[in-house]
Design an enzyme around this catalytic site. Structure first.
Site, PDB file in Angstrom:
ATOM      1  N   ILE A  11       0.878  -1.160  -0.164  1.00 38.61           N
ATOM      2  CA  ILE A  11      -0.017   0.069   0.056  1.00 38.61           C
ATOM      3  C   ILE A  11       0.938   1.252  -0.136  1.00 38.61           C
ATOM      4  CG2 ILE A  11      -1.865   1.374   1.261  1.00 38.61           C
ATOM      5  CD1 ILE A  11      -2.797  -1.335  -0.077  1.00 38.61           C
ATOM      6  N   LYS A 202     -13.542  -0.730   7.732  1.00 34.02           N
ATOM      7  CA  LYS A 202     -12.739  -1.352   7.160  1.00 34.02           C
ATOM      8  C   LYS A 202     -12.873  -2.824   7.624  1.00 34.02           C
ATOM      9  CE  LYS A 202      -9.248  -3.085   5.073  1.00 34.02           C
ATOM     10  NZ  LYS A 202      -9.012  -3.181   3.669  1.00 34.02           N
ATOM     11  N   CYS A 256      -5.436 -10.221   4.372  1.00 33.04           N
ATOM     12  CA  CYS A 256      -6.775  -9.412   4.753  1.00 33.04           C
ATOM     13  C   CYS A 256      -7.770 -10.281   5.548  1.00 33.04           C
ATOM     14  CB  CYS A 256      -7.075  -8.556   3.881  1.00 33.04           C
ATOM     15  SG  CYS A 256      -6.081  -7.786   3.000  1.00 33.04           S
TER      16      CYS A 256
HETATM   17  N1  SAJ Z   1     -11.930 -16.800  -1.734  1.00 35.58           N
HETATM   18  C1  SAJ Z   1     -12.736 -17.724  -1.840  1.00 35.58           C
HETATM   19  N2  SAJ Z   1     -14.179 -17.580  -2.563  1.00 35.58           N
HETATM   20  C2  SAJ Z   1     -14.309 -16.530  -3.019  1.00 35.58           C
HETATM   21  C3  SAJ Z   1     -13.841 -15.632  -3.061  1.00 35.58           C
HETATM   22  C4  SAJ Z   1     -12.350 -15.558  -2.322  1.00 35.58           C
HETATM   23  O1  SAJ Z   1     -12.492 -19.029  -1.384  1.00 35.58           O
HETATM   24  O2  SAJ Z   1     -15.779 -16.378  -3.464  1.00 35.58           O
HETATM   25  C5  SAJ Z   1     -10.695 -16.737  -1.328  1.00 35.58           C
HETATM   26  C6  SAJ Z   1      -9.429 -16.472  -2.281  1.00 35.58           C
HETATM   27  O3  SAJ Z   1      -9.164 -17.425  -2.922  1.00 35.58           O
HETATM   28  C7  SAJ Z   1      -8.705 -16.110  -1.115  1.00 35.58           C
HETATM   29  C8  SAJ Z   1      -9.143 -15.241  -0.214  1.00 35.58           C
HETATM   30  O4  SAJ Z   1     -10.644 -15.738  -0.195  1.00 35.58           O
HETATM   31  O5  SAJ Z   1      -7.865 -17.117  -0.762  1.00 35.58           O
HETATM   32  C9  SAJ Z   1      -9.339 -13.808  -0.139  1.00 35.58           C
HETATM   33  O6  SAJ Z   1      -9.780 -13.389  -1.438  1.00 35.58           O
HETATM   34  P1  SAJ Z   1     -10.473 -12.068  -1.911  1.00 35.58           P
HETATM   35  O7  SAJ Z   1     -10.358 -11.723  -3.254  1.00 35.58           O
HETATM   36  O8  SAJ Z   1     -11.688 -12.011  -1.078  1.00 35.58           O
HETATM   37  O9  SAJ Z   1      -9.793 -10.737  -1.148  1.00 35.58           O
HETATM   38  P2  SAJ Z   1      -8.346 -10.091  -1.079  1.00 35.58           P
HETATM   39  O10 SAJ Z   1      -7.520 -10.478   0.133  1.00 35.58           O
HETATM   40  O11 SAJ Z   1      -7.641 -10.334  -2.308  1.00 35.58           O
HETATM   41  O12 SAJ Z   1      -8.589  -8.699  -0.989  1.00 35.58           O
HETATM   42  C10 SAJ Z   1      -9.619  -8.085  -0.105  1.00 35.58           C
HETATM   43  C11 SAJ Z   1     -10.389  -7.485  -0.529  1.00 35.58           C
HETATM   44  N3  SAJ Z   1     -11.759  -7.120  -0.032  1.00 35.58           N
HETATM   45  C12 SAJ Z   1     -12.682  -7.658  -0.600  1.00 35.58           C
HETATM   46  O13 SAJ Z   1     -13.020  -7.980  -1.668  1.00 35.58           O
HETATM   47  C13 SAJ Z   1     -14.022  -7.462   0.107  1.00 35.58           C
HETATM   48  C14 SAJ Z   1      -9.805  -5.998  -0.990  1.00 35.58           C
HETATM   49  O14 SAJ Z   1     -10.950  -5.190  -1.315  1.00 35.58           O
HETATM   50  C15 SAJ Z   1      -9.258  -5.286   0.528  1.00 35.58           C
HETATM   51  O15 SAJ Z   1      -8.619  -4.105   0.171  1.00 35.58           O
HETATM   52  C16 SAJ Z   1      -8.312  -6.245   0.755  1.00 35.58           C
HETATM   53  O16 SAJ Z   1      -8.815  -7.581   1.092  1.00 35.58           O
HETATM   54  C17 SAJ Z   1      -7.788  -5.383   2.126  1.00 35.58           C
HETATM   55  O17 SAJ Z   1      -6.411  -5.124   1.866  1.00 35.58           O
HETATM   56  O18 SAJ Z   1      -8.095  -5.851   3.316  1.00 35.58           O
END
Ligand code: SAJ
Length: 417
Positions: A11, A202, A256
């Protein structure tokens, strides 16, 4: 205006660079000499579309300089990590250290903004007293605000610019001064509130994501139990105008979603029930993958001891090179523990705790089982009939991300299929 950005990670570096390209005089501070050297040469190891261009532009313009010490400035932005302790509490040591180094340089009229994800109340109850050790009083002599980042890894620069932001100031002036800086590069709306509300917002965002993923995962386990294909069921349920079920998978990684929701639980142990339960459901998915692998080996009448098991993808999610908190780690550890010969392939990840094989063909050659753990584009386009021919008899395919439609010729397991 001079801005000192403390912490040049995922970030901090993009934020420092974009501020530099908007004409601010930016000093980027980090403890890691490699990051400092690279930053000064306009380089970064973070692979995100367009990022190297703005880091390069920021360094070349002379508006961004990276170094190890905090300097006097008009504003300070803290972007340091907040990892989780073994008791599932926020480790605020980096935030505290950043606060102490800023306190030494703090002058009347300065602004301090915290961006790191923290438990509610941290800006006011933890950071503020540290900064006031300078002898200056927050709200009277200096300004203080909390402004959480909202970037989705894989789409960093776009989200840094386009997403709306929440600015939680400890008072009106703090909010106004922080807004003046952020509106120079944020195209989305900026919403103003107090610092504790902004911290909670957040955490609510990431807890909502964790709970929704846990629900999808629970649906998958139920579907396996009752003999329904969860993908078909989710697809049909999502035809409802107000339903949007997420994707069940091998586990939840990244820096996250598996961490931040615990910062709510830390502050409300007696009240929070749904969040910790959801986190545990997600944390249990790697064990579920192991049970599917064992089931498939039993169906194939093969021994897992000595079997060659090929892991495809160790990034925490598809199309990123980041393996932090990857569910692949506990799965690999368990497979090694039970005596399997594990080969690991990932086209993007370079920094991982186990050795990564760079050659895809070598990975799958004479393999007994393929285990997909990251939904990288490359794995969606695999030619499975060619791959099958290169594997041992009765090949096993366990799809931990539900990306394979046609698994003909394999002993197949998916999550909820
Ligand atoms: N995952 C699943 N099923 C899903 C979606 C994700 O199993 O339907 C898994 C992914 O494979 C991964 C984990 O969850 O292992 C997290 O992935 P993600 O795409 O949900 O989140 P991040 O960590 O890449 O990014 C998140 C984002 N938050 C949301 O989408 C609500 C981002 O906007 C935030 O800024 C970031 O966390 C953060 O910095 O907090």
């Amino acid at each position: 205006m001079k801005i000192c950005v403390v912490g040049l990670g995922y970030i901090g570096l993009p934020t420092a660079s974009i501020l530099a390209t908007r004409g601010f005089d930016v000093i980027g501070v980090d403890t890691n000499p490699t990051i400092i050297d690279k930053g000064n040469c306009g380089k970064t190891d973070i692979e995100e579309t367009g990022l190297s261009t703005i880091v390069d532009a920021a360094a070349k313009s002379g508006q961004l300089k990276c170094q190890k010490d905090v300097v006097e400035a008009d504003a300070f932005i803290i972007c340091v990590p907040t990892p989780i302790t073994s008791e599932k509490k926020a480790d605020l040591s980096y935030v505290e250290a950043a606060g102490r180094s800023i306190a030494f340089k703090l002058l009347t009229g300065n602004l301090v903004v915290l961006e790191s994800t923290v438990p509610p109340g941290t800006t006011n109850n933890v950071l503020r007293p540290i900064l006031e050790e300078s002898g200056l009083i927050a709200g009277k002599d200096f300004h203080l605000a909390y402004c959480p980042e909202r970037i989705l890894p894989g789409n960093l620069l776009n989200e840094l610019i386009k997403n709306g932001r929440i600015i939680g100031g400890i008072d009106e002036d703090s909010r106004a001064m922080a807004k003046k800086i952020y509106e120079t590069f944020v195209e989305g709306n900026i919403y103003l509130t107090d610092s504790t509300t902004a911290e909670f917002v957040k955490l609510m965002e990431n807890a909502t994501r964790a709970v929704n993923i846990a629900l999808a995962n629970e649906f998958a386990l139920v579907a396996d139990e009752i003999g329904v294909n969860v993908l078909e069921a989710i697809n049909l349920a999502n035809k409802h105008p107000r339903i949007d079920i997420l994707h069940p998978g091998a586990g939840v990684g990244g820096h996250c979603i598996p961490i931040d929701p615990w910062f709510i639980v830390e502050k409300s142990k007696e009240i929070s029930r749904l969040i910790p339960l959801s986190m545990k459901i997600n944390e249990n998915m790697p064990s579920y993958v192991i049970s599917l692998i064992l089931e498939a080996f039993s169906e194939a009448e093969k021994e897992i001891i000595g079997a060659k098991i090929s892991i495809l993808g160790v990034a925490y999610k598809g199309n990123v090179n980041d393996a932090r908190e990857s569910p692949a780690v506990p799965i690999i550890q368990k497979l090694k523990y039970v005596g399997a010969k594990v080969t690991i392939y990932d086209p993007l990840v370079t920094n991982f705790r186990f050795e990564i094989e760079r050659d895809f063909k070598k990975t799958i050659f004479e393999s007994d089982a393929l285990i997909i753990l990251a939904d990288h584009r490359q794995f969606k386009d695999m030619n499975l009939s060619v791959i099958r021919e290169m594997m041992n008899e009765k090949p096993i395919l366990v799809d931990g991300r539900n990306i394979i439609d046609d698994s003909d010729g394999f002993i197949f397991r998916g999550i909820g299929r």
